[in-house]
Design a protein around this motif. Structure first.
Motif, mmCIF file in Angstrom:
data_model
loop_
_atom_site.group_PDB
_atom_site.id
_atom_site.type_symbol
_atom_site.label_atom_id
_atom_site.label_comp_id
_atom_site.label_asym_id
_atom_site.label_seq_id
_atom_site.Cartn_x
_atom_site.Cartn_y
_atom_site.Cartn_z
ATOM 1 N N LEU A 1 104.078 20.909 25.219
ATOM 2 C CA LEU A 1 102.746 21.451 25.488
ATOM 3 C C LEU A 1 101.661 20.486 25.032
ATOM 4 O O LEU A 1 100.693 20.240 25.767
ATOM 5 C CB LEU A 1 102.587 22.810 24.800
ATOM 6 N N LEU A 2 101.809 19.897 23.864
ATOM 7 C CA LEU A 2 100.823 18.940 23.373
ATOM 8 C C LEU A 2 100.770 17.703 24.272
ATOM 9 O O LEU A 2 99.691 17.198 24.580
ATOM 10 C CB LEU A 2 101.150 18.543 21.932
ATOM 11 N N ALA A 3 101.928 17.226 24.738
ATOM 12 C CA ALA A 3 101.962 16.074 25.637
ATOM 13 C C ALA A 3 101.272 16.394 26.961
ATOM 14 O O ALA A 3 100.522 15.563 27.500
ATOM 15 C CB ALA A 3 103.404 15.632 25.883
ATOM 16 N N VAL A 4 101.495 17.591 27.479
ATOM 17 C CA VAL A 4 100.851 18.007 28.727
ATOM 18 C C VAL A 4 99.336 18.062 28.539
ATOM 19 O O VAL A 4 98.570 17.580 29.381
ATOM 20 C CB VAL A 4 101.406 19.361 29.210
ATOM 21 N N LEU A 5 98.883 18.637 27.417
ATOM 22 C CA LEU A 5 97.439 18.713 27.160
ATOM 23 C C LEU A 5 96.825 17.323 27.050
ATOM 24 O O LEU A 5 95.737 17.071 27.590
ATOM 25 C CB LEU A 5 97.172 19.518 25.885
ATOM 26 N N ASP A 6 97.508 16.403 26.379
ATOM 27 C CA ASP A 6 97.009 15.027 26.287
ATOM 28 C C ASP A 6 96.923 14.380 27.665
ATOM 29 O O ASP A 6 95.952 13.692 27.983
ATOM 30 C CB ASP A 6 97.907 14.179 25.382
ATOM 31 N N GLU A 7 97.948 14.595 28.473
ATOM 32 C CA GLU A 7 97.969 14.003 29.810
ATOM 33 C C GLU A 7 96.841 14.555 30.688
ATOM 34 O O GLU A 7 96.192 13.810 31.424
ATOM 35 C CB GLU A 7 99.327 14.264 30.459
ATOM 36 N N VAL A 8 96.597 15.850 30.591
ATOM 37 C CA VAL A 8 95.517 16.461 31.369
ATOM 38 C C VAL A 8 94.162 15.943 30.903
ATOM 39 O O VAL A 8 93.282 15.646 31.714
ATOM 40 C CB VAL A 8 95.582 18.003 31.288
ATOM 41 N N GLU A 9 93.979 15.809 29.595
ATOM 42 C CA GLU A 9 92.713 15.265 29.086
ATOM 43 C C GLU A 9 92.513 13.823 29.553
ATOM 44 O O GLU A 9 91.399 13.427 29.897
ATOM 45 C CB GLU A 9 92.670 15.347 27.557
ATOM 46 N N GLN A 10 93.583 13.027 29.557
ATOM 47 C CA GLN A 10 93.466 11.645 30.037
ATOM 48 C C GLN A 10 93.118 11.636 31.521
ATOM 49 O O GLN A 10 92.276 10.869 31.963
ATOM 50 C CB GLN A 10 94.777 10.873 29.792
ATOM 51 N N TRP A 11 93.768 12.512 32.289
ATOM 52 C CA TRP A 11 93.472 12.616 33.713
ATOM 53 C C TRP A 11 91.997 12.965 33.927
ATOM 54 O O TRP A 11 91.325 12.381 34.769
ATOM 55 C CB TRP A 11 94.362 13.681 34.367
ATOM 56 N N ALA A 12 91.501 13.912 33.133
ATOM 57 C CA ALA A 12 90.103 14.334 33.274
ATOM 58 C C ALA A 12 89.139 13.214 32.913
ATOM 59 O O ALA A 12 88.094 13.062 33.550
ATOM 60 C CB ALA A 12 89.834 15.560 32.413
ATOM 61 N N SER A 13 89.474 12.405 31.897
ATOM 62 C CA SER A 13 88.575 11.303 31.537
ATOM 63 C C SER A 13 88.610 10.202 32.595
ATOM 64 O O SER A 13 87.639 9.479 32.772
ATOM 65 C CB SER A 13 88.906 10.746 30.152
ATOM 66 N N ASP A 14 89.718 10.092 33.322
ATOM 67 C CA ASP A 14 89.797 9.136 34.430
ATOM 68 C C ASP A 14 89.081 9.642 35.671
ATOM 69 O O ASP A 14 88.801 8.872 36.587
ATOM 70 C CB ASP A 14 91.260 8.839 34.791
ATOM 71 N N HIS A 15 88.815 10.945 35.745
ATOM 72 C CA HIS A 15 88.125 11.574 36.869
ATOM 73 C C HIS A 15 86.926 12.354 36.329
ATOM 74 O O HIS A 15 86.986 13.579 36.221
ATOM 75 C CB HIS A 15 89.060 12.517 37.628
#
Length: 128
Positions: A86-100
């Motif tokens: 869950l923490l890895a997924v949240l980090d990945e989503v936050e990174q995706w959002a900062s890239d978009h």
């Protein structure tokens, strides 16, 4: 026939895991009032931000950041495999959002929550 007792141990484990994930997520993505951890309600985050901002003023931002980093590492090490996912997924989503970044003022909060839920279900089918 004996009556089964309520599984308080499981409830405590799930609650502790969620609290650990939320705290680690906050420390990584939302620490301080200049950042916003979208997946944590603002009512809760604003109160924590006040404390972090006061610590930054008193002890210097670098020391507070180091302390939060140590806390994050410690929490991540104690999480269950599901909590780590869950923490890895949240980090990945936050990174995706900062890239978009927000385009034309679109609020990415609901988009990030849905994306995180979908990714978690894909990677952990038992929770689908």
């Amino acid at each position: 026939m004996a009556k089964k007792s309520f599984p308080w141990g499981k409830v405590a484990l799930v609650g502790g895991t969620l609290a650990g994930v939320a705290l680690a997520y906050y420390a990584r993505r939302g620490a301080g009032s200049e950042k916003n951890a979208v997946l944590i309600p603002d009512v809760i985050e604003d109160e924590i931000d006040k404390v972090v901002d006061q610590l930054n003023e008193r002890f210097d931002r670098e020391w507070v950041t180091r302390g939060l980093d140590a806390l994050t590492l410690g929490l991540a090490a104690t999480l269950s495999p599901t909590g780590k996912l869950l923490l890895a997924v949240l980090d990945e989503v936050e990174q995706w959002a900062s890239d978009h970044p927000n385009i034309a003022g679109i609020n990415l909060g609901p988009v990030k929550r849905k994306r995180a839920a979908d990714m978690f279900r894909e990677r952990h089918p038992a929770h689908a």
